[in-house]
Structures are given as C-alpha cells and as structure tokens.
Design a protein around this motif. Structure first.
Motif, PDB file in Angstrom:
ATOM      1  N   PRO A  43       0.835  -1.289   0.008  1.00 55.24           N
ATOM      2  CA  PRO A  43       0.117   0.018   0.067  1.00 55.24           C
ATOM      3  C   PRO A  43       0.804   1.310  -0.110  1.00 55.24           C
ATOM      4  O   PRO A  43       0.315   2.236   0.318  1.00 55.24           O
ATOM      5  CB  PRO A  43      -0.925  -0.056   1.109  1.00 55.24           C
ATOM      6  CG  PRO A  43       0.086  -0.890   2.085  1.00 55.24           C
ATOM      7  CD  PRO A  43       0.834  -1.606   1.465  1.00 55.24           C
ATOM      8  N   PHE A  44       2.232   1.089  -0.451  1.00 58.30           N
ATOM      9  CA  PHE A  44       2.959   2.468  -0.316  1.00 58.30           C
ATOM     10  C   PHE A  44       3.007   3.218  -1.609  1.00 58.30           C
ATOM     11  O   PHE A  44       2.809   4.261  -1.538  1.00 58.30           O
ATOM     12  CB  PHE A  44       4.434   1.989  -0.090  1.00 58.30           C
ATOM     13  CG  PHE A  44       4.555   1.371   1.474  1.00 58.30           C
ATOM     14  CD1 PHE A  44       4.835   2.206   2.394  1.00 58.30           C
ATOM     15  CD2 PHE A  44       4.370  -0.001   1.559  1.00 58.30           C
ATOM     16  CE1 PHE A  44       5.016   1.726   3.638  1.00 58.30           C
ATOM     17  CE2 PHE A  44       4.484  -0.433   2.817  1.00 58.30           C
ATOM     18  CZ  PHE A  44       4.832   0.353   4.052  1.00 58.30           C
ATOM     19  N   VAL A  45       2.789   2.301  -2.806  1.00 50.63           N
ATOM     20  CA  VAL A  45       2.588   3.080  -4.176  1.00 50.63           C
ATOM     21  C   VAL A  45       1.520   2.025  -4.801  1.00 50.63           C
ATOM     22  O   VAL A  45       1.808   1.198  -5.115  1.00 50.63           O
ATOM     23  CB  VAL A  45       3.861   3.107  -4.846  1.00 50.63           C
ATOM     24  CG1 VAL A  45       3.334   3.894  -6.253  1.00 50.63           C
ATOM     25  CG2 VAL A  45       4.958   3.729  -4.024  1.00 50.63           C
ATOM     26  N   ILE A  46       0.388   2.732  -5.073  1.00 51.61           N
ATOM     27  CA  ILE A  46      -0.735   2.040  -5.573  1.00 51.61           C
ATOM     28  C   ILE A  46      -1.032   2.894  -6.870  1.00 51.61           C
ATOM     29  O   ILE A  46      -1.297   4.057  -6.812  1.00 51.61           O
ATOM     30  CB  ILE A  46      -2.066   1.999  -4.400  1.00 51.61           C
ATOM     31  CG1 ILE A  46      -1.545   1.625  -3.211  1.00 51.61           C
ATOM     32  CG2 ILE A  46      -3.170   1.373  -5.295  1.00 51.61           C
ATOM     33  CD1 ILE A  46      -2.699   1.760  -2.266  1.00 51.61           C
ATOM     34  N   GLN A  47      -1.428   1.796  -8.071  1.00 55.99           N
ATOM     35  CA  GLN A  47      -1.777   2.500  -9.273  1.00 55.99           C
ATOM     36  C   GLN A  47      -3.050   2.385  -9.480  1.00 55.99           C
ATOM     37  O   GLN A  47      -3.756   1.286  -9.455  1.00 55.99           O
ATOM     38  CB  GLN A  47      -0.979   2.110 -10.595  1.00 55.99           C
ATOM     39  CG  GLN A  47      -1.379   2.677 -11.812  1.00 55.99           C
ATOM     40  CD  GLN A  47      -0.337   2.129 -12.789  1.00 55.99           C
ATOM     41  OE1 GLN A  47       0.162   0.812 -12.660  1.00 55.99           O
ATOM     42  NE2 GLN A  47      -0.123   2.771 -13.951  1.00 55.99           N
ATOM     43  N   GLU A  48      -3.963   3.628  -9.788  1.00 52.57           N
ATOM     44  CA  GLU A  48      -5.284   3.522  -9.875  1.00 52.57           C
ATOM     45  C   GLU A  48      -5.544   3.259 -11.327  1.00 52.57           C
ATOM     46  O   GLU A  48      -4.551   3.195 -12.319  1.00 52.57           O
ATOM     47  CB  GLU A  48      -5.874   4.909  -9.684  1.00 52.57           C
ATOM     48  CG  GLU A  48      -5.670   5.095  -8.249  1.00 52.57           C
ATOM     49  CD  GLU A  48      -6.764   4.379  -7.339  1.00 52.57           C
ATOM     50  OE1 GLU A  48      -7.372   3.605  -7.487  1.00 52.57           O
ATOM     51  OE2 GLU A  48      -6.234   4.585  -5.838  1.00 52.57           O
ATOM     52  N   GLU A  49      -6.855   2.992 -11.779  1.00 58.52           N
ATOM     53  CA  GLU A  49      -7.078   2.511 -13.107  1.00 58.52           C
ATOM     54  C   GLU A  49      -6.765   3.788 -14.109  1.00 58.52           C
ATOM     55  O   GLU A  49      -6.823   3.430 -15.323  1.00 58.52           O
ATOM     56  CB  GLU A  49      -8.629   2.269 -13.065  1.00 58.52           C
ATOM     57  CG  GLU A  49      -8.839   0.909 -12.591  1.00 58.52           C
ATOM     58  CD  GLU A  49     -10.579   0.663 -12.645  1.00 58.52           C
ATOM     59  OE1 GLU A  49     -11.240   1.319 -13.273  1.00 58.52           O
ATOM     60  OE2 GLU A  49     -10.783  -0.639 -11.923  1.00 58.52           O
ATOM     61  N   ASN A  50      -6.936   4.869 -13.565  1.00 56.97           N
ATOM     62  CA  ASN A  50      -6.755   6.043 -14.606  1.00 56.97           C
ATOM     63  C   ASN A  50      -5.229   6.502 -14.590  1.00 56.97           C
ATOM     64  O   ASN A  50      -4.926   7.637 -15.072  1.00 56.97           O
ATOM     65  CB  ASN A  50      -7.470   7.369 -14.119  1.00 56.97           C
ATOM     66  CG  ASN A  50      -7.284   7.571 -12.754  1.00 56.97           C
ATOM     67  OD1 ASN A  50      -6.630   7.107 -11.861  1.00 56.97           O
ATOM     68  ND2 ASN A  50      -7.944   8.748 -12.212  1.00 56.97           N
ATOM     69  N   THR A  51      -4.443   5.603 -14.132  1.00 52.77           N
ATOM     70  CA  THR A  51      -2.901   5.726 -14.169  1.00 52.77           C
ATOM     71  C   THR A  51      -2.521   6.678 -12.907  1.00 52.77           C
ATOM     72  O   THR A  51      -1.136   7.081 -13.051  1.00 52.77           O
ATOM     73  CB  THR A  51      -2.280   6.267 -15.385  1.00 52.77           C
ATOM     74  OG1 THR A  51      -2.954   7.385 -15.751  1.00 52.77           O
ATOM     75  CG2 THR A  51      -2.965   5.186 -16.662  1.00 52.77           C
TER      76      THR A  51
END
Length: 360
Positions: A43-51
């Motif tokens: 959970p430190f760097v999470i990529q969302e669907e919209n980049t």
C-alpha cells in the motif's frame, strides 16, 4: 591607456551577457520539472485505473513537493532502476518502498526512514482434512498437552487417596496402585462433570480436596480445551514452517533485486526469484515453493486483495526494514527533506494515513 579604456567597457558588456545567461540557466534548472522514480508496491505506491498513483509513500512525496515547491512527474522503474536512475542523475529522487541497505548507501543517499517494518513469510492456506487432523493428534504438542492433563489428574487423585485410603477403603482401598487408580478415576469424572457417583470422598480432608478440585477443574478444562483446539487449528496443520529459523529447510521464493533476496543470500538460504510479488504468491498457492518472503505489510496487502483463503502470512516479522527516499550522493536538498519528513511523520495527519493504508 586609451586602448585599455576602450577594452574594459567592452569586456564588461560581453561578460554581463555571460553572467546573465548563466543566472538564467540556474533559475531555469531550479524551476524545471523533476522526474521522481517510483515502483508499484501497495500500500505504499498504488496505481489507480486512470494511471494516477496514491499510497503512503505517494502521500509523503506530495507533502514534500508542496513544502519545497518542486514541480515533478512520476516514472515507474524496477527496483534496480530506481537506484541506478538516482545514481546517474536521471532521477531527482526515488520514492517507493525502498529499504535502506549498506550496499545501496554506497552509491546513493537516503533520507531519514519514514517507515519501519520487517520481513514476513507467506505460506499456503490449506483447509485441514481428515488425515491432517489425524496426523496432528499424534503431534508432540498434542501429546504434551495430554501428558500435562494426565499428571494433573494423577496429582488430585493421589491427594484424595491419601485421605480416603483407610476410612473409605471400599472405594479407594487395595494396593497403592489400585487406590491411586481409583483416585485418578474420581478426578477425571469430577473434572468432566460426569459424576458417576461410584466413588466419592467421605472424610473431611477428602471432601475439602474434592471441593477445591471441582472449582479448579472448571478453569483447567477450559484451558486444556483451548490448548487442544489450538493444536488442531488450520494454522498448525497447513504449514511445515513456523518462522525464519525453518527457511533453510524449505523451498523459498523472493522478489528479484530486492533487499529480501540480499538477506537470503547473506544467510546462505537458497531461493527462487520472481519478477513480481503476485507471481511469488501464486507460486506458493500452486505449491511450486513452500514460502515467499517479503516485507510484511506489502505481503498482507496482496494477500487481502488477491489471495484471501489461498495464502496466509505467518504471525510476526524479522530482519527490520527501514524505508527511505533515495537521493543522489551529497544532495544539497537532503537536509531540507529530512526536516520535512521528521515533522510530517510526527503529525496526526501521518498517523491517519498509516491507519488508512495499513490498518490500526
């Protein structure tokens, strides 16, 4: 002299243009957009669907950028790419879940740690079947619990026999072995509240012993029931490993180029490396390896979102991991970042972020 008076103004005019262009270059360099290296590690760097990106480290960097006025853009890289990019000047900084190690400190600088964790061990989650339960009933832990229970019954049976062997010889008489055996039987039926009534103390001393044992047995039966149940739980049945001391004897997986891989090499523990954490956990699930070792909070996150009831994390951590932001050696902005980080991680806002992404 006339020639000198002509050359001096000419020199000043030419050099003023040079210094002006140099100053403009410095200002331009200060204001240009910086490239920040990141690597997806929830959970430190999470990529969302919209980049877009979020997560604990992303929130920390956004706060640093806000405080320093740095314009930036993110660029994803491998673990080694994050270090190499900072070393060769391609990256202004690398912010992910980067563990501070002595090897990395030789080529880059790190900020003060913003999070401290440890390594965790992921193992396969397999519901216990009939044969697993049967095997567990013959485990050392199970026999140890039964032995303690038998000794306790024998102790109280012996006490009641001491008082009853003469005045109540019909029920507790005979040889010493027969009398203690009768006392053992009485202690067992009393503890289980079966109470057949075939044997009961009649003397004052025997009844005092019986009175104490009846109330003590309530606590004892609860304790032993919980202990036996614990020895038969899935967490004891589905894994051949209890902690890091068992790693040399099982098939181990780790993330390539990670600090975990370095740790395993230093401990002379053979391991199979994987390009991603998901691949490693899938290998555990499919029994290609016995365990996958990585930073505990990251393993917990992946387990919850993609491997629930298929992979589980053993309790506890080992080999502390200190996360920091990688910067070029002798960075002029390192001290300023350190001050911002130390102030921020002591704030309520940071505590709320930690609870949000990692739980209470």
């Amino acid at each position: 002299m006339q020639i000198l008076s002509f050359l001096v103004p000419l020199f000043l005019i030419l050099t003023s243009g040079f210094f002006h262009s140099t100053s403009a270059s410095v200002i331009q360099d200060k204001d240009e957009r910086k490239t920040i290296g990141i690597r997806v590690a929830p959970p430190f760097v999470i990529q969302e669907e919209n980049t877009d990106y979020n997560g604990l480290t992303i929130a920390l960097w956004e706060h640093i950028a806000e405080q320093t006025g740095v314009d930036y853009s993110f660029e994803e890289r491998s673990i080694q790419g994050l270090i190499d990019g900072v070393e060769n000047g391609e990256l202004y900084a690398s912010a992910a879940a980067l563990t501070i190690t002595s090897d990395r400190e030789e080529i880059v600088d790190f900020t003060h740690p913003f999070y401290v964790t440890g390594l965790g061990i992921a193992v396969s989650y397999q519901p216990a079947g009939f044969w697993q339960s049967l095997i567990a009933m013959f485990s050392l832990d199970f026999f140890w619990i039964l032995s303690l229970l038998l000794l306790l019954l024998l102790f109280w049976g012996f006490l009641v026999w001491i008082f009853e062997r003469k005045e109540n010889s019909d029920e507790f008489g005979g040889t010493a072995a027969e009398g203690v055996g009768s006392g053992l039987w009485w202690a067992a039926v009393t503890m289980t509240t079966v109470g057949y009534g075939d044997k009961s103390p009649r003397t004052l001393g025997g009844r005092i012993v019986g009175f104490i044992w009846m109330f003590t047995a309530i606590i004892v039966i609860s304790f032993f029931t919980a202990s036996i149940a614990s020895s038969l739980t899935v967490t004891q049945l589905d894994s051949r490993i209890d902690g890091p001391e068992d790693l040399p004897f099982v098939r181990v997986g780790a993330l390539e180029q990670s600090a975990t891989q370095t740790y395993l090499q230093e401990e002379r523990i053979g391991s199979t490396t994987y390009a991603s954490i998901s691949e490693g956990l899938r290998a555990v699930q499919e029994n290609e390896i016995d365990v996958f070792v990585h930073d505990a909070p990251i393993l917990q996150y992946y387990t919850q979102i993609g491997f629930r009831n298929r992979v589980r994390i053993l309790p506890g951590t080992f080999n502390d991991q200190y996360y920091g932001i990688a910067l070029p050696l002798n960075s002029e902005y390192r001290n300023e970042m350190n001050q911002i980080i130390l102030d921020y991680i002591a704030s309520d806002e940071w505590n709320d972020l930690v609870n949000r992404y990692l739980g209470e």
